[in-house]
Design a protein around this motif. Structure first.
Motif, mmCIF file in Angstrom:
data_model
loop_
_atom_site.group_PDB
_atom_site.id
_atom_site.type_symbol
_atom_site.label_atom_id
_atom_site.label_comp_id
_atom_site.label_asym_id
_atom_site.label_seq_id
_atom_site.Cartn_x
_atom_site.Cartn_y
_atom_site.Cartn_z
ATOM 1 N N LEU A 22 0.829 -1.204 0.000
ATOM 2 C CA LEU A 22 0.000 0.000 0.000
ATOM 3 C C LEU A 22 0.864 1.255 0.000
ATOM 4 O O LEU A 22 0.504 2.264 -0.631
ATOM 5 C CB LEU A 22 -0.948 -0.007 1.202
ATOM 6 N N SER A 23 1.999 1.205 0.660
ATOM 7 C CA SER A 23 2.913 2.355 0.645
ATOM 8 C C SER A 23 3.414 2.637 -0.767
ATOM 9 O O SER A 23 3.485 3.790 -1.199
ATOM 10 C CB SER A 23 4.097 2.099 1.578
ATOM 11 N N LEU A 24 3.754 1.579 -1.497
ATOM 12 C CA LEU A 24 4.226 1.769 -2.871
ATOM 13 C C LEU A 24 3.091 2.213 -3.790
ATOM 14 O O LEU A 24 3.298 3.026 -4.697
ATOM 15 C CB LEU A 24 4.845 0.475 -3.390
ATOM 16 N N VAL A 25 1.891 1.695 -3.557
ATOM 17 C CA VAL A 25 0.747 2.107 -4.361
ATOM 18 C C VAL A 25 0.507 3.610 -4.207
ATOM 19 O O VAL A 25 0.260 4.330 -5.179
ATOM 20 C CB VAL A 25 -0.515 1.322 -3.956
ATOM 21 N N ILE A 26 0.599 4.105 -2.968
ATOM 22 C CA ILE A 26 0.265 5.503 -2.699
ATOM 23 C C ILE A 26 1.440 6.448 -2.953
ATOM 24 O O ILE A 26 1.259 7.556 -3.469
ATOM 25 C CB ILE A 26 -0.237 5.646 -1.246
ATOM 26 N N PHE A 27 2.671 6.017 -2.638
ATOM 27 C CA PHE A 27 3.828 6.918 -2.761
ATOM 28 C C PHE A 27 4.731 6.593 -3.943
ATOM 29 O O PHE A 27 5.464 7.461 -4.416
ATOM 30 C CB PHE A 27 4.647 6.902 -1.466
ATOM 31 N N GLY A 28 4.717 5.346 -4.390
ATOM 32 C CA GLY A 28 5.511 4.948 -5.540
ATOM 33 C C GLY A 28 7.010 4.915 -5.265
ATOM 34 O O GLY A 28 7.486 5.308 -4.200
ATOM 35 N N TRP A 29 7.758 4.440 -6.257
ATOM 36 C CA TRP A 29 9.223 4.428 -6.148
ATOM 37 C C TRP A 29 9.760 5.849 -5.977
ATOM 38 O O TRP A 29 10.735 6.068 -5.256
ATOM 39 C CB TRP A 29 9.851 3.815 -7.393
ATOM 40 N N GLU A 30 9.103 6.800 -6.616
ATOM 41 C CA GLU A 30 9.570 8.183 -6.549
ATOM 42 C C GLU A 30 9.492 8.728 -5.128
ATOM 43 O O GLU A 30 10.379 9.456 -4.673
ATOM 44 C CB GLU A 30 8.749 9.065 -7.502
ATOM 45 N N GLY A 31 8.412 8.372 -4.414
ATOM 46 C CA GLY A 31 8.283 8.819 -3.026
ATOM 47 C C GLY A 31 9.412 8.291 -2.159
ATOM 48 O O GLY A 31 9.992 9.032 -1.353
ATOM 49 N N TYR A 32 9.747 7.023 -2.349
ATOM 50 C CA TYR A 32 10.842 6.449 -1.569
ATOM 51 C C TYR A 32 12.188 7.038 -1.971
ATOM 52 O O TYR A 32 13.071 7.250 -1.138
ATOM 53 C CB TYR A 32 10.846 4.926 -1.694
ATOM 54 N N LYS A 33 12.346 7.290 -3.234
ATOM 55 C CA LYS A 33 13.587 7.915 -3.709
ATOM 56 C C LYS A 33 13.810 9.251 -3.001
ATOM 57 O O LYS A 33 14.918 9.555 -2.533
ATOM 58 C CB LYS A 33 13.507 8.107 -5.222
ATOM 59 N N ARG A 34 12.765 10.051 -2.903
ATOM 60 C CA ARG A 34 12.865 11.362 -2.253
ATOM 61 C C ARG A 34 13.176 11.227 -0.758
ATOM 62 O O ARG A 34 13.997 11.984 -0.216
ATOM 63 C CB ARG A 34 11.564 12.137 -2.445
ATOM 64 N N ILE A 35 12.521 10.277 -0.093
ATOM 65 C CA ILE A 35 12.720 10.107 1.345
ATOM 66 C C ILE A 35 14.138 9.635 1.641
ATOM 67 O O ILE A 35 14.790 10.100 2.588
ATOM 68 C CB ILE A 35 11.677 9.117 1.917
ATOM 69 N N ILE A 36 14.650 8.699 0.848
ATOM 70 C CA ILE A 36 16.008 8.202 1.055
ATOM 71 C C ILE A 36 17.024 9.323 0.852
ATOM 72 O O ILE A 36 17.957 9.494 1.646
ATOM 73 C CB ILE A 36 16.276 7.008 0.125
#
Length: 478
Positions: free
Chosen positions: A362-376
């Protein structure tokens, strides 16, 4: 109409849910307003835990308020942006929703036919993360686990079954030589626990020294393997670490991979924390060589910021989990017996379990790879900012990790054996931040890690300011 007592009535459910959601929203939105750490008064804490005797049902609403009050008062608030601790992050909201949904459906993941969508979601996630780590898309398998300890235990079991064909049937009794495994002196202690759990014992684990940069001494590793072979032992596995718990070291995975290939050893990478860098192209090379491993441990509940507990074991050997855990029963559901599917209970240490991977999905569905890229990227930037501000305030950085983990001390005061523990205690007791102590080269240092995606320059500056104040007080003997 009969209403089961455990269900409560719809109006009661709504009332209680409203109470809980209002309290949780207030906590989630304003976590920074709480003291990071509680006052550790065992007597008061036990009194609160035992305030209900269970002899009669309680009025639910006031009982919930009492329990939530106790949790707010007697918890280290790891979601706090000034918690600089042990890889315990603030959970993202999608992950929190996933846990709630999973609890309501109470999905049972043992048999494919009972939870086909959930099982295939987890299979999909194992596949895409295996590809992110560099495995051949046609040779990826794995399972979700309750934590890195279970994933590392799975790795040890798989390595044993890979190298010792009779292990699954005869166990250690059928062996004529002692199997041994290797990891650096900074490797996670769950590997020692795994050795004990499978019956190998503590002495089967070889702790390889680290070099000045806290990475495994690979020359010493190869010499140890050669020595063990000459003494009649049976080396079977090496674990490289991608982000050690203390100084955040990343072992030379490419060199370890070559050594494992040379001696035909199972190469496992404990990437519980540092594995997340594969989601950002700027940092992917930090763990170069992981694609040559036989298996990987990756804790989703660390850098990917989902609620505890959610980990992955991923392998490039598509038959090893079946070989290690396959079992036949007369009572498990057989609805899918004619389908080309795998029942999770035949593929894992676990049997009955919940939908662990949903919080990642669900995290990937809502935030996507791009969201994780930004957070990292943000957390790496905050780690670099912390290093800079500490250096600017004349603190000495004692580790050289690329990850947002900083071990530091005062160049002069740090020679005092009590300095690090005294400063750590002062910071924690202040309730304004949480840090820890970790020994580097035999000397206690202060350790701070960026674990929270909500940590900003404000919290970094406040931490350094606090450290400078307590350092001054220590130097004056106050």
């Amino acid at each position: 109409m009969y209403m089961p007592v455990f269900d409560l009535f719809p109006a009661e459910r709504k009332q209680l849910m409203d109470v809980v959601l209002q309290r949780l929203e207030a906590y989630y939105a304003h976590t920074q307003n709480f003291a990071v750490t509680p006052v550790l008064d065992p007597e008061e804490i036990r009194k609160n835990a035992r305030q209900f005797d269970f002899s009669q049902p309680e009025n639910p609403e006031p009982a919930l308020h009492k329990i939530l009050d106790a949790l707010e008062k007697f918890t280290v608030h790891t979601p706090h942006p000034s918690y600089f601790g042990l890889f315990n992050p603030r959970a993202n909201f999608a992950g929190i929703m996933a846990d709630l949904i999973s609890a309501v459906f109470n999905i049972q993941m043992a048999a494919w036919s009972h939870a086909p969508f959930a099982v295939e979601v987890e299979n999909y996630l194992i596949q895409v993360f295996g590809e992110k780590f560099g495995y051949d898309p046609g040779n990826i398998d794995g399972v979700f686990a309750t934590g890195g300890a279970e994933a590392n235990l799975t790795a040890v079991l798989c390595a044993l079954n890979f190298h010792l064909p009779s292990f699954a049937s005869e166990g250690l009794v059928g062996l004529t030589t002692q199997p041994v495994m290797y990891g650096s002196a900074e490797a996670h202690h769950s590997l020692v626990k795994a050795a004990r759990t499978v019956g190998l014992g503590y002495h089967s684990v070889r702790n390889i020294p680290t070099r000045e940069n806290h990475r495994m001494d690979t020359a010493f590793l190869e010499k140890s393997i050669q020595d063990d072979l000459n003494k009649g032992f049976s080396p079977f596995m090496v674990t490289g670490t991608a982000g050690t718990t203390g100084p955040g070291a990343i072992d030379d995975l490419q060199v370890i991979a070559a050594i494992c290939q040379k001696y035909n050893l199972w190469f496992h990478v404990d990437a519980a924390y540092g594995g997340a860098v594969v989601l950002h192209p700027e940092f992917r090379d930090w763990i170069g060589g992981i694609e040559s491993s036989d298996s990987i441990t990756f804790d989703v509940h660390k850098w990917l910021s989902v609620p505890m507990a959610c980990s992955m074991f991923i392998t490039r050997h598509t038959d090893i989990l079946h070989k290690t855990f396959s079992i036949h029963t007369g009572y498990m559901p057989r609805d899918a017996k004619n389908l080309s599917v795998t029942d999770p209970f035949t593929h894992s240490i676990q049997w009955s379990r919940r939908f662990i991977g949903f919080k990642l999905y669900l995290s990937l569905v809502i935030f996507g790879w791009e969201g994780y890229k930004r957070i990292i990227k943000h957390q790496v930037d905050m780690g670099n900012l912390l290093k800079k501000q500490l250096a600017d305030s004349n603190w000495s950085i004692e580790n050289d990790s690329l990850l947002p983990i900083v071990c530091f001390t005062d160049p002069k005061l740090g020679k005092n054996d009590t300095f690090a523990s005294a400063l750590c205690e002062a910071v924690v007791k202040s309730g304004k931040a949480w840090i820890s102590v970790y020994p580097v080269k035999g000397v206690s240092t202060l350790r701070a890690c960026i674990t929270n995606y909500a940590t900003t320059e404000k919290e970094i500056t406040e931490l350094v300011f606090l450290l400078n104040i307590f350092r001054e007080k220590f130097s004056l003997g106050k």
